[in-house]
Design an enzyme around this catalytic site. Structure first.
Site, mmCIF file in Angstrom:
data_model
loop_
_atom_site.group_PDB
_atom_site.id
_atom_site.type_symbol
_atom_site.label_atom_id
_atom_site.label_comp_id
_atom_site.label_asym_id
_atom_site.label_seq_id
_atom_site.Cartn_x
_atom_site.Cartn_y
_atom_site.Cartn_z
ATOM 1 N N HIS A 16 0.837 -1.200 0.000
ATOM 2 C CA HIS A 16 0.000 0.000 0.000
ATOM 3 C C HIS A 16 0.878 1.259 0.000
ATOM 4 O O HIS A 16 0.601 2.225 -0.727
ATOM 5 C CB HIS A 16 -0.880 0.048 1.258
ATOM 6 C CG HIS A 16 -1.905 -1.038 1.362
ATOM 7 N ND1 HIS A 16 -2.030 -1.833 2.477
ATOM 8 C CD2 HIS A 16 -2.873 -1.452 0.504
ATOM 9 C CE1 HIS A 16 -3.027 -2.685 2.302
ATOM 10 N NE2 HIS A 16 -3.550 -2.489 1.106
ATOM 11 N N LYS A 40 -17.758 -6.344 7.711
ATOM 12 C CA LYS A 40 -16.492 -7.067 7.918
ATOM 13 C C LYS A 40 -16.124 -7.054 9.391
ATOM 14 O O LYS A 40 -16.527 -6.168 10.141
ATOM 15 C CB LYS A 40 -15.379 -6.396 7.108
ATOM 16 C CG LYS A 40 -15.357 -6.826 5.658
ATOM 17 C CD LYS A 40 -14.015 -6.519 5.038
ATOM 18 C CE LYS A 40 -13.910 -7.037 3.619
ATOM 19 N NZ LYS A 40 -12.612 -6.722 3.014
ATOM 20 N N ARG A 89 -1.510 -5.824 -8.565
ATOM 21 C CA ARG A 89 -0.362 -6.683 -8.265
ATOM 22 C C ARG A 89 -0.214 -7.763 -9.319
ATOM 23 O O ARG A 89 0.769 -7.831 -10.037
ATOM 24 C CB ARG A 89 -0.533 -7.330 -6.880
ATOM 25 C CG ARG A 89 -0.443 -6.361 -5.725
ATOM 26 C CD ARG A 89 -0.979 -6.958 -4.460
ATOM 27 N NE ARG A 89 -2.372 -7.358 -4.632
ATOM 28 C CZ ARG A 89 -3.159 -7.789 -3.666
ATOM 29 N NH1 ARG A 89 -2.694 -7.906 -2.446
ATOM 30 N NH2 ARG A 89 -4.414 -8.110 -3.906
ATOM 31 N N SER A 127 -2.843 -7.621 2.887
ATOM 32 C CA SER A 127 -3.131 -7.571 4.329
ATOM 33 C C SER A 127 -3.469 -8.974 4.827
ATOM 34 O O SER A 127 -3.111 -9.350 5.949
ATOM 35 C CB SER A 127 -4.302 -6.630 4.609
ATOM 36 O OG SER A 127 -3.989 -5.333 4.196
#
Ligand code: PNS
Length: 191
Positions: A16, A40, A89, A127
């Site tokens: 990030h 979440k 990515r 993460s």
């Protein structure tokens, strides 16, 4: 031009930060916007994540940290931003990110999504990977800033004490205080 960099950042990683640093060189202002998502169960509260990010971007004067709820494009309009910044990515990111960019375009035609290719060295990093490693007692020192790593270790030492028995992370050896679950958010796993 203002760019919004939206995400969960639970927690922020060097991947990030790579996007934030490079974005800050391209745009007048980058707003790192932490999504407040009631669906979440994050490891860290929004406030904790904001603080983690704040300490990570010291030295980048045109980077601001905020949180938002609801649609990202609505938040972008509120902030008078024309760009949503996202990192790409690997190929598997592309499908989800393209779908999100197209969805956002249907919601607001004036807002563009700009993708930056994440630097090669962070192409594996997420993460979730960080949390999985830490949960099973591995070191994440090379994946997140030091202050974030220490908070992760504390959190897992409290939540999964058995996983820290043979851990090679410094927080355990330094005998860091554990998170007090009475006064803190209950940290739940989200791998
Ligand atoms: O870090 P993440 O979890 O990959 O970030 C995803 C995020 C926050 C950018 C995305 O879930 C989002 O924009 N959520 C807000 C709701 C929204 O705007 N949905 C429409 C686009 S799919």
């Amino acid at each position: 031009m203002i760019a919004i960099y939206p995400g969960s950042f639970d927690p922020i990683t060097f991947g990030h930060l790579d996007i934030i640093k490079r974005g800050s060189q391209l745009f007048d202002q980058v707003v790192v916007a932490v999504l407040r998502n009631p669906n979440k169960s994050p490891l860290f509260t929004v406030q904790e994540r904001i603080e983690q990010i704040r300490l990570s971007v010291v030295g980048l004067p045109n980077v601001e940290i905020d949180s938002f709820a609801g649609l990202t494009v609505d938040y972008a309009k509120l902030r008078k931003a024309k760009v949503l910044l996202r990192g790409l990515r690997v190929l598997s990111d592309f499908e989800k990110e393209l779908q999100m960019a197209h969805t956002n375009k249907t919601l607001s035609d004036e807002i563009e999504t700009v993708f930056l290719a994440t630097s090669n060295e962070f192409s594996f990093l997420s993460s979730s990977v960080v949390k999985e490693i830490a949960r099973f007692g591995g070191s994440v020192d090379h994946l997140v800033p030091q202050h974030v790593a220490l908070e992760i270790y504390r959190c897992y030492a409290q939540t999964y004490p058995e996983s820290t028995q043979n851990m090679n992370n410094p927080a355990i050896h330094l005998n860091q205080p554990k998170v007090d679950l009475q006064s803190e958010t209950v940290h739940q796993q989200e791998v």
